[in-house]
Design a protein around this motif. Sequence first.
Motif, short mmCIF file in Angstrom:
data_model
loop_
_atom_site.label_atom_id
_atom_site.label_comp_id
_atom_site.label_asym_id
_atom_site.label_seq_id
_atom_site.Cartn_x
_atom_site.Cartn_y
_atom_site.Cartn_z
N UNK A 237 0.86 -1.20 0.00
CA UNK A 237 0.00 0.00 0.00
C UNK A 237 0.88 1.23 0.00
N UNK A 239 2.19 4.70 1.08
CA UNK A 239 2.04 5.48 2.31
C UNK A 239 1.71 6.93 2.00
N UNK A 240 1.84 7.30 0.74
CA UNK A 240 1.52 8.68 0.34
C UNK A 240 0.17 8.70 -0.35
N UNK A 241 -0.55 9.81 -0.17
CA UNK A 241 -1.83 9.98 -0.86
C UNK A 241 -1.91 11.39 -1.40
N UNK B 53 -0.07 14.00 1.16
CA UNK B 53 1.00 13.65 2.09
C UNK B 53 0.84 12.24 2.60
N UNK B 55 -0.74 9.18 4.19
CA UNK B 55 -2.15 8.76 4.33
C UNK B 55 -2.52 8.56 5.79
#
Lengths: 241, 224
Positions: A237, A239-241, B53, B55
């Motif tokens: 997954x 870790x940044x969005x 940034x 999540x």
Amino acid sequence: MIHGLLDQIQPCVSDDEDEQPEIDFVFSGDAARCKTLVICGAGPASAFALQAFALQPLSWSLDPEEASARAFPPLPKSPKFFQVPASEGVVVALLEAQVPAEYAVTWAEKLLLSVEGAQVLLLDRILRSEWCKCPRPEEPFLAGLWTSAWLGRTDIPALPAPNVVQGLVAAVLTCCEARSTACIVALTLQDGAHLSESCLQGYEALVPILQDLQVVETWHRPNYRQAVQKVVPPASMSIYA
Amino acid sequence: MEAVRKGASVVGVLGKSCVVLGVEKWAAAKLQDTRTVRKIAKLDSQIMVAFAGLTADARVLVNRARVECQSYRLTVEDAPTVEYISRWIAGTQQRYTQRGGVRPFGVSSLIAGFDPDKKPQLFKTEPSGAYSSWKAATTGKGDKSIREYLESAFEPDLDDGAAVKLAVRSLLDVVDGGAKNIEIVVLTADAPAETLSEDRLEQLAEEIEREKEEEAKRKKDEDN
């Protein structure tokens, strides 16, 4: 008790067993036909080379002379050597891990001695957090250093003072300058610990030089996302969005 | 800030009677349920937040902000203003820059919504705890190029359609893969937040492409 005190009075004295063994490297390969050597450091440089260059494996190696279990830090593995099929005498060496600073000079000397006469291009990275001058640039950004014997293009900006290079980059530059070998180092800016596509994009500023050296014939922008995944396995997954 | 720069692009545009939030959607893993990967969250009935940034940090901050909105409603018996919740989020982020044993939130957020007096608002917060009000704002990966575009193309008092188009156009410049990798949410004073469908986004992308071609053709004729 006195013997114990003697150890404290003479702290610099050490047993022979504690001495670091001297490490040397052995190069095997037909280096006589190498006219241009491209050394790609671990991380962004290797990722870029794997994706952007057409490479054919070579069975060359640069291994430690004696594998010593006592050596610390651990001895570097041999880089993987490739040739560029479309160009005569262009060899690319990809590093999978950083060469520890303790072995960098010996490693660089052995490699450069083996390909004596070839011009050298070294691709590596510089971390944004290590950048010593304000304002700090942002990705994509490329800076370079070159020896006085380098007569090719110098389109890329020079690494400004007081930034310094260390380890393998410093060792290669020093060896090349001492031998009056044409050498150029290109450092892409890496922002943070995680490799990103824009870090690799920094190397695009090097394309004219790569074309001059016949490392690439025609330039097509590669898929940088795939390039990153070749050296950094994707997390399950993000870790940044 | 490094984490924010690695996050997907987010843009917010303030219209005359609406606020538009747009985000870049990154491809999820094959087996991943995409409904659980969201970049726009609801804080209150008329307040939404989009972030860029880390999540996990964003999830924690959004949850705390939601609780704070409910707490405000219970205490004051009125809906919180956008400015209040932005200030609260910024204050939380600032506290984590000035305490031992913790690290700052690696999140930058765009908070959009309507105050009880039906005035649209757009605020931006940063990991440092700074916050301010914006007419159009952006954060995340494509921050620089989207900001340059917004500075040249934004006009005050945009109608709903123009605001949506501006948000879509600014994202299309930085997003790979076109309209299918964009999500747009439109907030208006009297209706719940509307997420534009993929068909609508495709339609908008085609309109924008046609307008770009016409602009290029007009420029070429002027040069000739």
